[in-house]
Design a protein around this motif. Structure first.
Motif, PDB file in Angstrom:
ATOM      1  N   THR A  57       0.835  -1.209   0.000  1.00 18.02           N
ATOM      2  CA  THR A  57       0.000   0.000   0.000  1.00 18.02           C
ATOM      3  C   THR A  57       0.866   1.254   0.000  1.00 18.02           C
ATOM      4  O   THR A  57       0.517   2.252  -0.620  1.00 18.02           O
ATOM      5  N   LEU A  62      -1.204   4.415  -1.624  1.00 16.14           N
ATOM      6  CA  LEU A  62      -2.507   4.402  -0.971  1.00 16.14           C
ATOM      7  C   LEU A  62      -2.367   4.804   0.491  1.00 16.14           C
ATOM      8  O   LEU A  62      -3.329   5.164   1.145  1.00 16.14           O
ATOM      9  N   ARG A  89      -0.955   6.423  -9.878  1.00 14.84           N
ATOM     10  CA  ARG A  89      -1.632   5.115  -9.935  1.00 14.84           C
ATOM     11  C   ARG A  89      -2.313   4.918 -11.283  1.00 14.84           C
ATOM     12  O   ARG A  89      -2.485   3.813 -11.750  1.00 14.84           O
ATOM     13  N   TYR A  95      -2.194  -2.370  -9.649  1.00 15.85           N
ATOM     14  CA  TYR A  95      -2.394  -3.276  -8.517  1.00 15.85           C
ATOM     15  C   TYR A  95      -3.044  -4.568  -8.984  1.00 15.85           C
ATOM     16  O   TYR A  95      -3.948  -4.559  -9.821  1.00 15.85           O
TER      17      TYR A  95
ATOM     18  N   ARG B 305     -16.426  -0.681  -1.763  1.00 14.69           N
ATOM     19  CA  ARG B 305     -15.328  -1.465  -2.295  1.00 14.69           C
ATOM     20  C   ARG B 305     -14.999  -1.043  -3.720  1.00 14.69           C
ATOM     21  O   ARG B 305     -13.839  -0.874  -4.081  1.00 14.69           O
ATOM     22  N   LEU B 309     -11.518   0.522  -5.064  1.00 12.30           N
ATOM     23  CA  LEU B 309     -10.812   0.034  -6.256  1.00 12.30           C
ATOM     24  C   LEU B 309     -10.573   1.154  -7.252  1.00 12.30           C
ATOM     25  O   LEU B 309      -9.534   1.225  -7.909  1.00 12.30           O
ATOM     26  N   VAL B 311     -10.165   4.201  -6.512  1.00  4.63           N
ATOM     27  CA  VAL B 311      -9.057   5.005  -6.015  1.00  4.63           C
ATOM     28  C   VAL B 311      -7.737   4.260  -6.222  1.00  4.63           C
ATOM     29  O   VAL B 311      -6.729   4.846  -6.611  1.00  4.63           O
ATOM     30  N   ALA B 312      -7.749   2.936  -6.017  1.00  4.78           N
ATOM     31  CA  ALA B 312      -6.529   2.156  -6.227  1.00  4.78           C
ATOM     32  C   ALA B 312      -6.100   2.202  -7.677  1.00  4.78           C
ATOM     33  O   ALA B 312      -4.919   2.118  -7.996  1.00  4.78           O
ATOM     34  N   VAL B 399      -9.067   3.719   2.124  1.00  7.45           N
ATOM     35  CA  VAL B 399      -9.043   2.774   1.007  1.00  7.45           C
ATOM     36  C   VAL B 399      -8.356   1.471   1.407  1.00  7.45           C
ATOM     37  O   VAL B 399      -8.827   0.377   1.084  1.00  7.45           O
ATOM     38  N   VAL B 400      -7.256   1.585   2.128  1.00  8.09           N
ATOM     39  CA  VAL B 400      -6.497   0.387   2.497  1.00  8.09           C
ATOM     40  C   VAL B 400      -7.354  -0.544   3.343  1.00  8.09           C
ATOM     41  O   VAL B 400      -7.414  -1.752   3.109  1.00  8.09           O
ATOM     42  N   LEU B 403     -10.049  -2.193   1.202  1.00 10.55           N
ATOM     43  CA  LEU B 403      -9.507  -3.231   0.328  1.00 10.55           C
ATOM     44  C   LEU B 403      -9.130  -4.465   1.130  1.00 10.55           C
ATOM     45  O   LEU B 403      -9.174  -5.584   0.633  1.00 10.55           O
TER      46      LEU B 403
END
Lengths: 239, 886
Positions: A57, A62, A89, A95, B305, B309, B311-312, B399-400, B403
């Motif tokens: 992360t 993140l 990202r 990811y 969720r 994602l 944001v990831a 977010v972490v 996830l």
């Protein structure tokens, strides 16, 4: 070392991450340093709670380290704002998660083109890039399926396609085979390996030694600290 | 820009797919936004349809043909009018001579004209007795009269003894002959030759005859109007006619009032109307947003969720926020479209129902598009606003954590409860300011501020409840903890209930206090349930020249009320119809100063304000008005007069001077010399309404020259229903010396107030149930995994029911208690100035505050319990199986 080819794609320097404070403080990572170069797949191993996922992360921006620096293609993630990290990202980091993590409301193609579309790439171009990425992974025919219409292995391939679409050079994979049977798991790792051979830098978090065998190097974590490294850094090999 | 639009495109796509995938949740949110839009659109169309606009109404007033109506004002004064004299006109300087129609033609040229239909009251005999109905007289077959009436059967009247009537008149059972009672009581008959439909009146009885063929019992004093044809009049012609004292209703000018100057319209009231409208919109917006809030909050949580994602994959918080807002946008558009379309349809279907309850004909079906666009925008805005907080929370999530499969709620900030307390305080201050004279609107805005403050405080209160729930049984504990864990879902649900209850409590306090004031300041004319019969000549003119035959009247009364005790009331007899007799009481020592003795006010339901009695048989109202220790009966039998005064110093008097004045329209004409008689003077405070001024023993009345006679009948406890009273009234009106009956029924609550209270209560209950049940439904679907775990560790199936019931109770009870507290602020604030002042002339002590505790108990305790029980009984009891991971 300063030439673009020899610069690490990902560099962690003395990274520490502490959750909470005072008596409740948990040291997730303690002064971890390592580098990953283009064309290299690094496996991060360690028992549960050793800080493997925290490392990913932080590498993806993140989360932010308590101290130390995280550099992705030369950009210090600790020195830029969240908008800039989000942009990285979209353009540099991909990811892949254990439980696939495709957005259920989007088709495979849309999931793959998502980072590009978020980046403002026109829909048509984004779809074309997604379709190329899916094609490279041999699943071009899945583009119009929704995640719940695909098997776990297929979903994970789509997730890898999403991670690499748009020429991104850093793939962060967190137990990508954890929810798959062993045959399918091997397929996924072969794909990851292939992406790295094609020029990407990969970080693979896993707790299975036989998966680590696909990596060029293995970093062992315990209680948030690097306790061992096996294999030579790519840069050392090349230099 | 292009990139911005692209961002919305992904957001809309994600939102649309999510809504389609979770239809049940989407439908709940949709319904919550659609229903208010639909209701407002329906109401608006029906109101617009029932409202006869100037353009629509003009044909009812001018018929189908005439260009204008000119009316020479009988007052012989100049006039000033707006575009439509029905709305506003004033009389000005006097004219030197009366205007003639030739003068009118001097302005507008020679045109064909027709006397406009005249309207007045008419008394007819029906099988029910004598009734007053509406009468119109017009040359119904003239070309200019076209459009006033539609012949529905039979033919038009052609002779002076022929009339046409509408269906409502026919329904009174008049047959083919109508008996008309003239002013002098003589009856004549007309032949009913046809049935007509009147352009305006639908349910009232209407009789139409040729001009001059029906008696006109009432006259508006405006003078004869004339319908004219020819080209439309100009505004300058209208002004020239005004200078001649002529009012003009021109078809074009009156139906386009905005195109002409209106010197009468001072524009006041516009800003108040606007403020009230703004207030209603804001309050409705808050309520709708709160009602729809839980569904959007759950939607946002279910998407957390996907958003993590996003944001990831490089999405920014703004992009994540947009996904949630896009959901609101889509639902808002759908709600607006469905609500407006459904509202138009519902109004179309309801039109006949509304017509049935309306005495006038509705206008044409009227769809006010600009209003509907505004209402649709309101729906869209409320859906989007309902998403703002969930979107903001979603974009702040960790977010972490999400996830990793944990909950990623950001910590609640402490600032909001503080802001809530501050807002609430400001609201209370505004309410106090409003109550102390800044106006009702200030109080209303204070309610909005209080509600907003309360919304911010809800999470704190819910967390207190959860903390206190540790001692409660499992279902309540589970429900309370679940409520606080899912703050985004619970807060709007609790707040929606609270806002509703606040409104119900505030309006409940103000209406019941208002009613209390009315009830307490009501002065009965008679003892409750008693009746009095007094002469009542109706439109009879000249009146009969002989006194009322009281034996005959008493016989009719006994016939209709056999159980009642009927006794005559003897008082000051009025001997003539053109003059009246007044008995004056004064201090014998100060007759020169003309210092009279009298109470500050008195009623005369007994037909007199000076009763003559020896004390043996006082009318029950009189007997009950005096207390026993005032010894009125003894005083009278001892030959002393009883006189009331509002001047306490006069009670020392032992005798009073009496003289009798006879007055006519020009003032006193005859006055008898003053006679001093023994008397007891009793004090009555200013705010007392006495049923009389004095009681004289017969001997005193004779000595003073007071003309004593029977003036009324006192009817004790006749037990008359309203229907029986109507029959008695009709029979009394039929006597040669007609009389009327009054029955004291005590304070009668205004039917309108009752209806408003019922509608309020029903609306409040629906909103409360709606808000609570949707929140409960969403909570149950949210709690599936937890309930599955409960089942896995051996919970009985009924646990699910109990959890559902407990959750329902927690949400509605906490909301109701908060709402009650908030509702007290504007409720008391608006009631204070409303009831502090009595009607002019009375000094009743206000303010009257009445808290409708029963209603509050029903809303705060009863409804939550009832809802919980219903939910407990009807929820499926089967527990879900342990959910598979993923």
């Amino acid at each position: 070392m300063n030439a673009p080819e020899t610069r690490p794609v990902l560099e962690l320097a003395q990274v520490t991450r502490i959750h909470g404070a005072g008596g409740l403080a948990v040291h997730a990572l303690r002064e971890v340093s390592f580098e990953t170069y283009a064309g290299e797949l690094v496996a991060v191993m360690g028992p549960s709670g050793s800080g493997k996922s925290t490392l990913l992360t932080l590498a993806g921006g993140l989360d932010q380290p308590t101290s130390g620096r995280v550099l992705v293609e030369g950009t210090d993630l600790t020195a830029v704002g969240s908008a800039e990290r989000a942009k990285l990202r979209r353009t540099s980091i991909g990811y892949v998660f254990q439980d696939f993590n495709l957005i259920p409301a989007l088709t495979a193609g849309e999931n793959v083109s998502l980072p590009l579309e978020l980046d403002g790439v026109p829909t048509r171009a984004a779809r074309a890039a997604a379709s190329t990425a899916l094609g490279e992974l041999g699943i071009a025919d899945l583009a119009d399926r929704f995640p719940d219409e695909m098997s776990g292995g297929q979903q994970q391939r789509v997730a890898i396609a999403r991670a690499v679409v748009g020429d991104r050079r850093l793939i962060l994979a967190d137990e990508p085979t954890g929810a798959l049977d062993s045959v399918t798991g091997e397929d996924i790792l072969r794909l990851l390996r292939a992406r790295c051979d094609a020029g990407a830098a990969g970080v693979l978090v896993t707790h299975e030694p036989r998966h680590a065998a696909w990596a060029d190097r293995v970093v062992f974590l315990r209680d948030g600290a690097v306790v061992d490294e096996a294999g030579e850094p790519m840069a050392a090999v090349r230099s | 820009m292009r990139r911005h639009l692209l961002g919305w495109r992904i957001a809309l796509r994600l939102a649309r797919r999510d809504l389609l995938k979770h239809r049940a949740r989407a439908i709940i949110a949709l319904v919550m936004v659609t229903l208010p839009v639909l209701a407002v659109v329906t109401a608006d169309i029906l109101i617009q349809t029932a409202d006869v606009s100037p353009t629509e109404g003009i044909s009812r007033r001018l018929g189908a043909v005439a260009t204008a109506e000119v009316q020479i004002f009988e007052g012989r004064q100049r006039v000033t009018q707006g575009p439509d004299p029905l709305r506003d006109w004033v009389a000005g300087d006097e004219l030197s001579r009366a205007t003639t129609f030739a003068d009118v033609e001097g302005v507008i040229g020679h045109r064909s004209k027709l006397a406009a239909p005249t309207s007045s009251e008419l008394v007819v005999r029906t099988p029910h007795g004598r009734e007053a109905v509406a009468a119109e007289q017009a040359d119904v077959t003239a070309p200019l009269a076209r459009g006033f009436y539609r012949l529905d059967g039979g033919r038009w009247p052609a002779a002076s003894d022929e009339v046409v009537v509408n269906q409502a008149m026919r329904d009174r059972g008049v047959g083919d002959t109508l008996t008309i009672v003239d002013r002098d009581g003589t009856e004549s008959s007309r032949t009913i030759v046809g049935t007509i439909v009147d352009a305006t009146r639908r349910s009232g009885e209407v009789v139409v005859g040729l001009p001059g063929t029906l008696p006109r019992l009432t006259d508006d004093g405006m003078g004869q109007g004339w319908l004219v044809d020819g080209p439309p009049l100009t505004w300058s012609q209208v002004q020239r006619l005004n200078d001649l004292g002529v009012l003009v209703t021109d078809r074009h000018i009156a139906s386009h009032p905005d195109d002409y100057p209106d010197s009468m319209d001072d524009g006041s009231g516009d800003s108040t109307t606007l403020q009230v409208a703004a207030l209603i919109v804001v309050m409705a917006l808050i309520e709708v947003v709160l009602l729809a809030g839980p569904a959007f909050a759950v939607g946002a949580r279910k998407q957390q969720r996907s958003l993590a994602l996003l944001v990831a994959s490089g999405g920014t918080p703004a992009q994540a926020r947009r996904v949630i807002l896009a959901g609101g946008l889509l639902l808002g558009v759908a709600a607006a479209v469905i609500g407006v379309a459904g509202g138009i349809g519902a109004a179309w279907l309801l039109q006949p129902v509304v017509q049935r309850f309306n005495a006038s004909w509705l206008g044409p079906f009227d769809v006010p598009w600009p209003h509907l666009v505004a209402v649709a925008a309101f729906g869209l805005a409320s859906a989007v606003i309902a998403c703002v907080v969930p979107a903001w929370i979603a974009s702040r999530q960790n977010v972490v954590a999400v996830l990793a499969g944990r909950r990623g709620d950001a910590k609640p900030t402490r600032a909001f409860p503080v802001l809530g307390v501050v807002l609430f305080g400001i609201g209370v201050l505004m309410a106090i300011a409003g109550a102390s004279g800044r106006g009702d609107l200030m109080v209303a805005w204070s309610a909005v501020v209080c509600v907003l403050g309360m919304v911010l405080l809800v999470p704190v209160v819910v967390s207190w409840v959860a903390r206190a729930a540790g001692r409660f049984p499992l279902p309540v504990r589970f429900a309370a903890r679940d409520a606080v864990r899912h703050r985004t879902r619970t807060t709007p649900a609790v707040a929606a209930v609270a806002a509703t209850v606040a409104g119900v409590v505030a309006l409940g306090i103000s209406t019941s206090s208002d009613e209390k004031q009315n009830r307490e300041s009501y002065t009965p004319n008679l003892v409750m349930g008693d009746a009095s019969v007094t002469p009542d000549y109706g439109y009879l003119d000249p009146r009969p020249d002989r006194p009322t035959d009281w034996d005959q009247v008493a016989d009719v009364v006994r016939e209709h009320a056999p159980a009642a005790r009927v006794s005559p009331v003897v008082g000051v007899g009025q001997t003539s119809t053109t003059s009246w007799v007044n008995v004056v009481f004064a201090d014998p020592a100060r007759t020169a100063e003309d210092e009279q003795i009298s109470p500050s006010s008195s009623s005369s339901a007994l037909g007199t304000d000076v009763v003559v009695s020896d004390g043996a048989q006082l009318p029950s109202l009189v007997a009950s008005y005096f207390s026993a220790d005032e010894g009125v009966a003894e005083t009278l039998s001892a030959g002393r007069a009883v006189v009331l005064t509002s001047d306490a110093s006069q009670t020392r008097l032992d005798q009073v001077a009496i003289h009798v004045e006879t007055s006519d329209d020009d003032g006193p004409t005859v006055s008898t010399p003053a006679v001093t008689v023994p008397a007891t003077v009793l004090y009555r405070p200013d705010d007392d309404v006495a049923p009389l001024r004095a009681i004289l023993p017969p001997s005193v009345a004779r000595r003073a020259g007071v003309p004593a006679a029977t003036v009324a009948l006192d009817v004790a406890q006749p037990h008359l229903t309203t229907e029986a009273q109507k029959d008695l009234q009709a029979a009394l009106q039929d006597l040669p010396t007609p009389a009327g009956v009054y029955v004291e029924r005590g304070y009668q609550a205004d039917a309108y107030t009752r209806i408003v209270q019922w509608v309020l209560a029903a609306l409040g209950a629906i909103l409360m149930l709606g808000g609570t049940l949707t929140a409960m439904f969403l909570a149950l679907s949210d709690a599936r995994p937890d309930l599955a775990t409960l089942a896995a560790v051996g919970a009985a199936p009924r646990t699910r029911r109990r959890v559902a019931a407990a959750y329902t109770f927690v949400v509605s009870f906490v909301g109701a208690v908060l709402g009650m507290l908030v509702g007290f602020v504007p409720g008391l604030a608006v009631t204070w100035p409303l009831t502090a002042e009595g009607y002019s002339g009375s000094d009743h002590v206000g303010p009257y505050i009445e808290i409708p505790w029963l209603m509050i108990a029903v809303v705060v305790l009863g409804l939550p319990l009832l809802t919980a029980v219903v939910v407990g009984l009807f929820t499926r009891s089967r527990l879900p199986m342990v959910a598979r991971v993923g």
